[in-house]
Design a protein around this motif. Structure first.
Motif, PDB file in Angstrom:
ATOM      1  N   UNK A  65       0.865  -1.187   0.000  1.00  0.00           N
ATOM      2  CA  UNK A  65       0.000   0.000   0.000  1.00  0.00           C
ATOM      3  C   UNK A  65       0.893   1.226   0.000  1.00  0.00           C
ATOM      4  N   UNK A  66       0.607   2.177  -0.904  1.00  0.00           N
ATOM      5  CA  UNK A  66       1.409   3.397  -0.990  1.00  0.00           C
ATOM      6  C   UNK A  66       0.486   4.609  -0.855  1.00  0.00           C
ATOM      7  N   UNK A  91      -4.841   6.321  -2.048  1.00  0.00           N
ATOM      8  CA  UNK A  91      -3.928   5.218  -1.743  1.00  0.00           C
ATOM      9  C   UNK A  91      -3.859   4.271  -2.941  1.00  0.00           C
ATOM     10  N   UNK A  92      -2.676   3.719  -3.141  1.00  0.00           N
ATOM     11  CA  UNK A  92      -2.465   2.759  -4.215  1.00  0.00           C
ATOM     12  C   UNK A  92      -2.215   1.387  -3.595  1.00  0.00           C
ATOM     13  N   UNK A  93      -3.040   0.408  -3.979  1.00  0.00           N
ATOM     14  CA  UNK A  93      -2.899  -0.959  -3.486  1.00  0.00           C
ATOM     15  C   UNK A  93      -2.350  -1.830  -4.612  1.00  0.00           C
ATOM     16  N   UNK A  94      -1.344  -2.600  -4.311  1.00  0.00           N
ATOM     17  CA  UNK A  94      -0.776  -3.516  -5.289  1.00  0.00           C
ATOM     18  C   UNK A  94      -1.025  -4.947  -4.847  1.00  0.00           C
ATOM     19  N   UNK A  95      -1.550  -5.758  -5.783  1.00  0.00           N
ATOM     20  CA  UNK A  95      -1.827  -7.167  -5.510  1.00  0.00           C
ATOM     21  C   UNK A  95      -0.941  -8.029  -6.397  1.00  0.00           C
ATOM     22  N   UNK A  96      -0.792  -9.272  -5.991  1.00  0.00           N
ATOM     23  CA  UNK A  96       0.094 -10.158  -6.723  1.00  0.00           C
ATOM     24  C   UNK A  96      -0.635 -11.351  -7.323  1.00  0.00           C
TER      25      UNK A  96
END
Length: 205
Positions: A1-2, A9-14
């Protein structure tokens, strides 16, 4: 989370499964306020993506059997906001006291409480809406994100004239409670049998 800003907010998933789970299980809240979630495209800049819509599963009550068709449910969804999808269990053989649709709602607009329908040659009737996972919203103006204590409308009228057309009844009970409450009956009319006799009309509340 950035953190991109105090409210962005920016959420990154994998994994794709995790992304779909977050999008399909919303709306989400933080500190009792709604989080508007939007999946980014390959060329999107997060700061420029408009964040005005969120999706709710909405329960529709008092809808007569003759109105329980996919076409009419889509029309009701587009009245509430923008129709997204149907609950696959809506039109199965077991009678339910509500229909369930997913709708994208513009958070800048008040929630819809109900809709007025009319059967061809019949009387007008009201169908009521309840929203699943509905958190903080205003009982005066119907907007998400604040309560009546912080509503700008308070400054436009005296205490004696304040009305609250919205209320807790718009929050849908959990699906588990609904499944455990009351009995279910088989349909007395096959799905679609009365569909040809229905003309959908509506007026805004």
């Amino acid at each position: 989370i950035k953190d991109l800003s105090p409210t962005l907010f920016l959420f990154q998933f994998f994994h794709e499964i995790d992304i779909n789970k977050v999008i399909d299980s919303g709306p989400w809240t933080f500190d009792q306020h709604i989080l508007i979630v939007q999946r980014l495209g390959a060329e999107d800049q997060p700061q420029h993506v408009p964040l005005f819509h969120t999706s709710f599963w909405t329960q529709i009550y008092n809808l007569p059997i003759g109105f329980q068709s996919e076409k009419i449910l889509q029309s009701i969804g587009n009245y509430i906001g923008k129709f997204v999808e149907l609950d696959e269990n809506n039109l199965k053989g077991i009678w339910r006291n509500y229909m369930r649709i997913r709708v994208a709602i513009d958070v800048r607009q008040p929630l819809k409480r109900r809709m007025r329908l009319k059967k061809a040659g019949g009387d007008w009737m009201w169908v009521d809406f309840k929203y699943e996972r509905l958190n903080v919203f205003c009982f005066i103006c119907g907007l998400l994100g604040h309560t009546e204590k912080r509503c700008p409308s308070l400054y436009e009228c005296t205490t004696a004239t304040i009305t609250k057309p919205y209320g807790h009844w718009m929050k849908a009970p959990t699906r588990r409670n609904l499944m455990n409450a009351g009995d279910r009956w088989l349909r007395s009319t096959p799905p679609g049998a009365e569909e040809r006799k229905v003309c959908l009309l509506y007026t805004a509340d």
